[in-house]
Design a protein around this motif. Structure first.
Motif, PDB file in Angstrom:
ATOM      1  N   UNK A  61       0.818  -1.209   0.000  1.00  0.00           N
ATOM      2  CA  UNK A  61       0.000   0.000   0.000  1.00  0.00           C
ATOM      3  C   UNK A  61       0.852   1.260   0.000  1.00  0.00           C
ATOM      4  N   UNK A  62       1.988   1.217   0.685  1.00  0.00           N
ATOM      5  CA  UNK A  62       2.864   2.384   0.695  1.00  0.00           C
ATOM      6  C   UNK A  62       3.396   2.663  -0.704  1.00  0.00           C
ATOM      7  N   UNK A  63       3.663   1.622  -1.481  1.00  0.00           N
ATOM      8  CA  UNK A  63       4.080   1.803  -2.874  1.00  0.00           C
ATOM      9  C   UNK A  63       2.980   2.520  -3.656  1.00  0.00           C
ATOM     10  N   UNK A  64       1.732   2.061  -3.461  1.00  0.00           N
ATOM     11  CA  UNK A  64       0.613   2.698  -4.154  1.00  0.00           C
ATOM     12  C   UNK A  64       0.439   4.141  -3.710  1.00  0.00           C
ATOM     13  N   UNK A  65       0.569   4.404  -2.422  1.00  0.00           N
ATOM     14  CA  UNK A  65       0.394   5.756  -1.896  1.00  0.00           C
ATOM     15  C   UNK A  65       1.459   6.702  -2.456  1.00  0.00           C
ATOM     16  N   UNK A  66       2.687   6.225  -2.515  1.00  0.00           N
ATOM     17  CA  UNK A  66       3.767   7.068  -3.055  1.00  0.00           C
ATOM     18  C   UNK A  66       3.488   7.448  -4.509  1.00  0.00           C
ATOM     19  N   UNK A  67       3.045   6.470  -5.289  1.00  0.00           N
ATOM     20  CA  UNK A  67       2.717   6.740  -6.689  1.00  0.00           C
ATOM     21  C   UNK A  67       1.544   7.706  -6.790  1.00  0.00           C
ATOM     22  N   UNK A  68       0.547   7.507  -5.926  1.00  0.00           N
ATOM     23  CA  UNK A  68      -0.642   8.356  -5.962  1.00  0.00           C
ATOM     24  C   UNK A  68      -0.299   9.803  -5.606  1.00  0.00           C
ATOM     25  N   UNK A  69       0.591   9.974  -4.626  1.00  0.00           N
ATOM     26  CA  UNK A  69       1.004  11.338  -4.264  1.00  0.00           C
ATOM     27  C   UNK A  69       1.739  11.999  -5.426  1.00  0.00           C
ATOM     28  N   UNK A  70       2.582  11.227  -6.091  1.00  0.00           N
ATOM     29  CA  UNK A  70       3.312  11.755  -7.244  1.00  0.00           C
ATOM     30  C   UNK A  70       2.361  12.174  -8.358  1.00  0.00           C
ATOM     31  N   UNK A  71       1.274  11.423  -8.514  1.00  0.00           N
ATOM     32  CA  UNK A  71       0.286  11.725  -9.552  1.00  0.00           C
ATOM     33  C   UNK A  71      -0.648  12.861  -9.149  1.00  0.00           C
ATOM     34  N   UNK A  72      -0.555  13.288  -7.903  1.00  0.00           N
ATOM     35  CA  UNK A  72      -1.368  14.417  -7.454  1.00  0.00           C
ATOM     36  C   UNK A  72      -2.809  14.073  -7.179  1.00  0.00           C
ATOM     37  N   UNK A  73      -3.094  12.854  -6.699  1.00  0.00           N
ATOM     38  CA  UNK A  73      -4.461  12.485  -6.367  1.00  0.00           C
ATOM     39  C   UNK A  73      -4.988  13.378  -5.245  1.00  0.00           C
ATOM     40  N   UNK A  74      -6.280  13.616  -5.245  1.00  0.00           N
ATOM     41  CA  UNK A  74      -6.902  14.486  -4.249  1.00  0.00           C
ATOM     42  C   UNK A  74      -6.831  13.862  -2.858  1.00  0.00           C
ATOM     43  N   UNK A  75      -7.057  14.688  -1.850  1.00  0.00           N
ATOM     44  CA  UNK A  75      -7.054  14.194  -0.483  1.00  0.00           C
ATOM     45  C   UNK A  75      -8.102  13.126  -0.254  1.00  0.00           C
ATOM     46  N   UNK A  76      -9.280  13.279  -0.863  1.00  0.00           N
ATOM     47  CA  UNK A  76     -10.343  12.280  -0.708  1.00  0.00           C
ATOM     48  C   UNK A  76      -9.925  10.932  -1.289  1.00  0.00           C
ATOM     49  N   UNK A  77      -9.287  10.960  -2.474  1.00  0.00           N
ATOM     50  CA  UNK A  77      -8.852   9.701  -3.092  1.00  0.00           C
ATOM     51  C   UNK A  77      -7.698   9.075  -2.318  1.00  0.00           C
ATOM     52  N   UNK A  78      -6.815   9.899  -1.789  1.00  0.00           N
ATOM     53  CA  UNK A  78      -5.722   9.364  -0.967  1.00  0.00           C
ATOM     54  C   UNK A  78      -6.272   8.690   0.279  1.00  0.00           C
ATOM     55  N   UNK A  79      -7.308   9.283   0.874  1.00  0.00           N
ATOM     56  CA  UNK A  79      -7.919   8.674   2.059  1.00  0.00           C
ATOM     57  C   UNK A  79      -8.543   7.333   1.715  1.00  0.00           C
ATOM     58  N   UNK A 156     -14.521 -11.946 -10.323  1.00  0.00           N
ATOM     59  CA  UNK A 156     -13.428 -11.406 -11.133  1.00  0.00           C
ATOM     60  C   UNK A 156     -13.291  -9.940 -10.747  1.00  0.00           C
ATOM     61  N   UNK A 157     -12.157  -9.576 -10.210  1.00  0.00           N
ATOM     62  CA  UNK A 157     -11.957  -8.250  -9.640  1.00  0.00           C
ATOM     63  C   UNK A 157     -11.081  -7.397 -10.547  1.00  0.00           C
ATOM     64  N   UNK A 158     -11.464  -6.127 -10.670  1.00  0.00           N
ATOM     65  CA  UNK A 158     -10.636  -5.180 -11.393  1.00  0.00           C
ATOM     66  C   UNK A 158     -10.544  -3.904 -10.567  1.00  0.00           C
ATOM     67  N   UNK A 159      -9.522  -3.806  -9.741  1.00  0.00           N
ATOM     68  CA  UNK A 159      -9.294  -2.600  -8.972  1.00  0.00           C
ATOM     69  C   UNK A 159      -8.595  -1.561  -9.823  1.00  0.00           C
ATOM     70  N   UNK A 160      -8.607  -0.324  -9.352  1.00  0.00           N
ATOM     71  CA  UNK A 160      -7.948   0.744 -10.085  1.00  0.00           C
ATOM     72  C   UNK A 160      -6.446   0.575 -10.102  1.00  0.00           C
ATOM     73  N   UNK A 161      -5.792   1.152 -11.105  1.00  0.00           N
ATOM     74  CA  UNK A 161      -4.339   1.040 -11.207  1.00  0.00           C
ATOM     75  C   UNK A 161      -3.655   1.656 -10.006  1.00  0.00           C
ATOM     76  N   UNK A 162      -4.306   2.655  -9.364  1.00  0.00           N
ATOM     77  CA  UNK A 162      -3.688   3.309  -8.218  1.00  0.00           C
ATOM     78  C   UNK A 162      -3.583   2.376  -7.009  1.00  0.00           C
ATOM     79  N   UNK A 163      -4.405   1.319  -6.954  1.00  0.00           N
ATOM     80  CA  UNK A 163      -4.364   0.392  -5.818  1.00  0.00           C
ATOM     81  C   UNK A 163      -3.852  -0.992  -6.216  1.00  0.00           C
TER      82      UNK A 163
END
Length: 427
Positions: A61-79, A156-163
């Motif tokens: 999850x920390x890997x995903x969070x780091x990428x998400x911060x770099x991409x500038x995801x909103x605070x709501x999406x980061x939460x 069959x699961x398809x989560x977002x690329x951010x997660x």
């Protein structure tokens, strides 16, 4: 951990998707006949594995969070994306709670005898294979898989690329639980790629997928609804309302209003519009103070702006906006009739709440509001399958066919008719 493929040739991707669908279909046939004991054993084993692999899940999850911060995801999406020890434990606990639920498969939903001697019974059965497309929240991986398993469905699961990394780590735990119970690993699978083209293929896999459930932003859900050749269970928006009646308890109203908006702003059950009865303006100022103190931006009509100069003017678009952030639109209405009228015009039919001491006023609100969930004297943040005692939920359905409101294990079943005779023929 399953490797993530980002660039896959069209033919290769199509073949992989079709193979995934065939494996899920075969697994669903076995799950449909699995006894409750096996399904519950798998759910408990999944929970144990999630606890045992918590450090790996958090690292992913920390890997995903780091990428998400770099991409500038909103605070709501980061939460939504963030996992911590409490949320990981919540996934494990949720699976154990699902295991404690009654088996939704094989229930007798009705039985009767006909004059000709035929005995007819309606019995609950799994849907088959459920495709779940979701964004951001990696804990949906566990919730969705657990509910599908309990209801005898393959997933069959398809989560977002951010997660992607978080979901892959969680999936490993879920499949270990299946193996521990002797159930097919293919009962829970992820798409083999983060390529968006895979979603398009998935939405056309009518021979292997029986239902699609999208869970995410409006853009995702609209795309799925428009493109899917498979039935879709969905909601587009969570434009939820809380109405403070003139006969509300002022302290209760303060507490509920702040919780309904600010407990977690990025969930679909968060209140997006606060409606205040005109007589309630006498005690509304402390409510606005509490919200602003909690960090909420308020956008109001003229009457609300007159009450507090810190409130900015609401635009016509605000009444139809799902903010998923610390922003709240506030409007004065004339009684419960005004509240119902506003909600009918602007609601997404998700969740609406009334705060009042008047039982007759509450009854009218609860009876006349056409939403999946209606609440009296409590926060809209309770719009959640786990809070309803379902163990977890895949989402909140705002439609009226098949399932409405929180979608738990019971809502992931259909039924068939079993007819027993002793030689009857139709004249």
């Amino acid at each position: 951990m399953t490797a993530l493929k980002k660039d896959v040739g069209g033919d290769t991707l199509l073949n992989e998707m079709l193979a995934l669908g065939r494996a899920a279909k075969a697994a669903s046939a076995k799950l449909a006949q699995a006894p409750r004991e096996k399904k519950d054993l798998a759910l408990k084993a999944m929970a144990a594995e999630i606890r045992a692999q918590a450090a790996k899940i958090l690292a992913a999850n920390e890997r995903d969070m780091n990428t998400a911060r770099t991409r500038g995801l909103s605070g709501a999406l980061l939460d939504r994306l963030l996992l911590d020890a409490k949320r990981v434990e919540g996934m494990a606990t949720g699976l154990e709670e699902i295991a404690q639920l009654p088996d939704p498969v094989g229930r007798s939903l009705g039985a009767w005898d006909r004059p000709n001697g035929l005995k007819i019974e309606r019995v609950s059965v799994p849907l088959g294979v459920i495709g779940i497309i979701y964004e951001s929240r990696p804990n949906v991986t566990a919730d969705a898989a657990g509910l599908c398993l309990k209801s005898g469905n393959a997933a069959i699961l398809r989560g977002g690329s951010e997660s992607a990394h978080s979901a892959a780590a969680i999936l490993d735990c879920l499949q270990e639980g299946l193996c521990a119970a002797g159930l097919p690993k293919a009962a829970i699978q992820r798409l083999p790629t983060t390529d968006r083209a895979a979603v398009g293929i998935m939405l056309g896999m009518t021979e292997s997928i029986d239902l699609i459930i999208p869970r995410g932003g409006k853009g995702l859900i609209e795309r799925v609804a428009n493109e899917s050749r498979i039935p879709v269970l969905k909601h587009l928006d969570g434009i939820c309302h809380t109405y403070i009646d003139g006969e509300a308890d002022p302290e209760m109203a303060r507490k509920i209003a702040v919780n309904a908006k600010m407990r977690r702003t990025g969930i679909c059950g968060a209140t997006e519009t606060l409606l205040i009865d005109r007589p309630a303006l006498a005690f509304a100022k402390p409510i606005l103070d509490d919200l602003i103190k909690a960090g909420c931006e308020l956008r109001g009509d003229a009457a609300i702006q007159a009450l507090d100069k810190r409130v900015s003017a609401a635009s016509p678009e605000d009444w139809d906006t799902e903010y998923l952030d610390a922003i709240l639109s506030v409007r004065v209405v004339d009684g419960v009739s005004g509240a119902i009228e506003h909600i009918e015009r602007h609601s997404s039919h998700h969740t609406e709440a009334i705060v009042t001491k008047n039982a007759a006023t509450a009854a009218r609100f609860l009876n006349e509001i056409d939403s999946g969930i209606v609440i009296w004297n409590s926060s809209t943040q309770f719009a959640d399958g786990g809070e309803f005692g379902m163990g977890a939920e895949i989402g909140i359905s705002t439609g009226k066919l098949h399932a409405r409101g929180p979608v738990g294990a019971e809502q992931l079943t259909s039924y068939k008719y079993i007819v027993r005779g002793d030689g009857q023929v139709r004249p």
